[in-house]
Write an enzyme that holds these catalytic residues in place. Sequence first.
Site, PDB file in Angstrom:
ATOM      1  N   ASP A 196       2.338   7.699   4.895  1.00  0.00           N
ATOM      2  CA  ASP A 196       1.328   7.106   4.019  1.00  0.00           C
ATOM      3  C   ASP A 196      -0.047   7.399   4.613  1.00  0.00           C
ATOM      4  O   ASP A 196      -0.382   6.936   5.702  1.00  0.00           O
ATOM      5  CB  ASP A 196       1.593   5.590   3.947  1.00  0.00           C
ATOM      6  CG  ASP A 196       0.629   4.847   3.041  1.00  0.00           C
ATOM      7  OD1 ASP A 196      -0.507   5.321   2.854  1.00  0.00           O
ATOM      8  OD2 ASP A 196       1.018   3.770   2.548  1.00  0.00           O
ATOM      9  N   LYS A 220      -9.227   4.782  -2.050  1.00  0.00           N
ATOM     10  CA  LYS A 220      -9.987   4.532  -0.828  1.00  0.00           C
ATOM     11  C   LYS A 220     -11.053   5.614  -0.664  1.00  0.00           C
ATOM     12  O   LYS A 220     -12.052   5.552  -1.354  1.00  0.00           O
ATOM     13  CB  LYS A 220      -9.032   4.367   0.339  1.00  0.00           C
ATOM     14  CG  LYS A 220      -8.425   2.949   0.207  1.00  0.00           C
ATOM     15  CD  LYS A 220      -7.133   2.678   0.809  1.00  0.00           C
ATOM     16  CE  LYS A 220      -6.693   1.277   0.380  1.00  0.00           C
ATOM     17  NZ  LYS A 220      -5.278   1.025   0.615  1.00  0.00           N
TER      18      LYS A 220
HETATM   19  C1  PLP Z   1      -4.199   0.390   0.073  1.00  0.00           C
HETATM   20  C2  PLP Z   1      -2.909   0.907   0.575  1.00  0.00           C
HETATM   21  C3  PLP Z   1      -1.874   1.253  -0.299  1.00  0.00           C
HETATM   22  C4  PLP Z   1      -1.932   0.947  -1.767  1.00  0.00           C
HETATM   23  O1  PLP Z   1      -2.797   1.784  -2.455  1.00  0.00           O
HETATM   24  P1  PLP Z   1      -3.421   1.278  -3.822  1.00  0.00           P
HETATM   25  O2  PLP Z   1      -3.844   2.539  -4.481  1.00  0.00           O
HETATM   26  O3  PLP Z   1      -4.549   0.376  -3.488  1.00  0.00           O
HETATM   27  O4  PLP Z   1      -2.326   0.587  -4.579  1.00  0.00           O
HETATM   28  C5  PLP Z   1      -0.760   1.844   0.231  1.00  0.00           C
HETATM   29  N1  PLP Z   1      -0.623   2.044   1.555  1.00  0.00           N
HETATM   30  C6  PLP Z   1      -1.579   1.696   2.414  1.00  0.00           C
HETATM   31  C7  PLP Z   1      -1.374   1.948   3.861  1.00  0.00           C
HETATM   32  C8  PLP Z   1      -2.739   1.095   1.967  1.00  0.00           C
HETATM   33  O5  PLP Z   1      -3.678   0.723   2.820  1.00  0.00           O
END
Ligand code: PLP
Length: 361
Positions: A196, A220
Amino acid sequence: MPNLAQHCSRQLAALDAQQLQRHLRGPVDGLVSFADNDYLDLARDARVVAAGQASLVEYGAGAMASRLVTGNHPLYAPLEAKLAALKKTQAALVFGSGYLANLGIISALVGPGDVVFADKLAHACMLDGVQLSGAKLIRFAHNDMAHLSELLKKNRGQFRHALIATEHVFSMDGDMAPLAEIAALAYAHASWTLVDDAHGLGVVTPEPAEIDVWMGTLSKAAGGYGGYACAAQEVIDMLINRARSVVFSTGLPPAVCASALAALGIMEAEPARGTRALQHARRVTQALGLPPAQSAILPIILGTPEAALKASEQLRACGVLAIAIRPPTVPPGTARLRLAFHAGHSDAQVDRLIAALKTIL
Ligand SMILES: *Cc1c(COP(=O)(O)O)cnc(C)c1O
């Protein structure tokens, strides 16, 4: 039996007694924010906004159906081609969000009789994906390769397929997973890997490692919304067929894809943005005598929820917005301020943060 409202009211009172109740607040004006994840300042970039606006006029407000029905509008293909190129994989698939991506990816690739080894600090949506899949979840101590190796030796043989799941840059700690070591352990124990990259994209480049599936978010550093998976073509084809969050959910609005595409283009053309966010973080760690920041995220661990809330209030009085992060988002005893740095922060703003932090530490 209490009625539903009474039940909720009692549960919330219990949370409140532990300083763990949460509230939705409006945007905060007049404070310098070190709280959001718009690391490259692309959410309000004029080019990103204009791309969304033009697409809104051309294609309308929504995708109108799941991608497998009629929702696969023309902006998906260039966006997925760009993501695959960025991650150097054969193919990519865009999801409704990062949360939906992990839910869909994990439940499509493993099931009952399989096992997922997940880092203890892996994001909640990876754990939710494992639950949805029906696979067994085994957690290894954070970034502890000796522990992962031991767990693989002991357990791998009892399951059909195995997946190792971790984050590239950890969302609440800002540190990085040893990806090459994880890939080597996966190879040695016939396991697949899922990483991730929600907080790495655009800010820190991953060390070279053979990873089966990269996932991440467009919410993000890319400043918008949406999630993605990048992998070999066959893996992506499998996700298109089996990821429940793609099959049973409406596609992203075209304008969201248009903005993401513009943002990824800027990210690629202007790599100095990510470097600057990282430099701000390093300046703060140096000023506070902490080990150098590895990413644009810096945790200031304070222990109790009370201590974290108090520090957040004190910073607010100095004109700085930093959010207290409490359990269950972080493990008990590690409530903290989570600071996130942007390309667009000025040196003076970072100085103000340093001065404010010195008054509370
Ligand atoms: C924010 C986040 C997500 C989820 O992403 P969204 O697009 O906000 O649903 C997944 N994994 C991590 C590590 C995150 O920080």
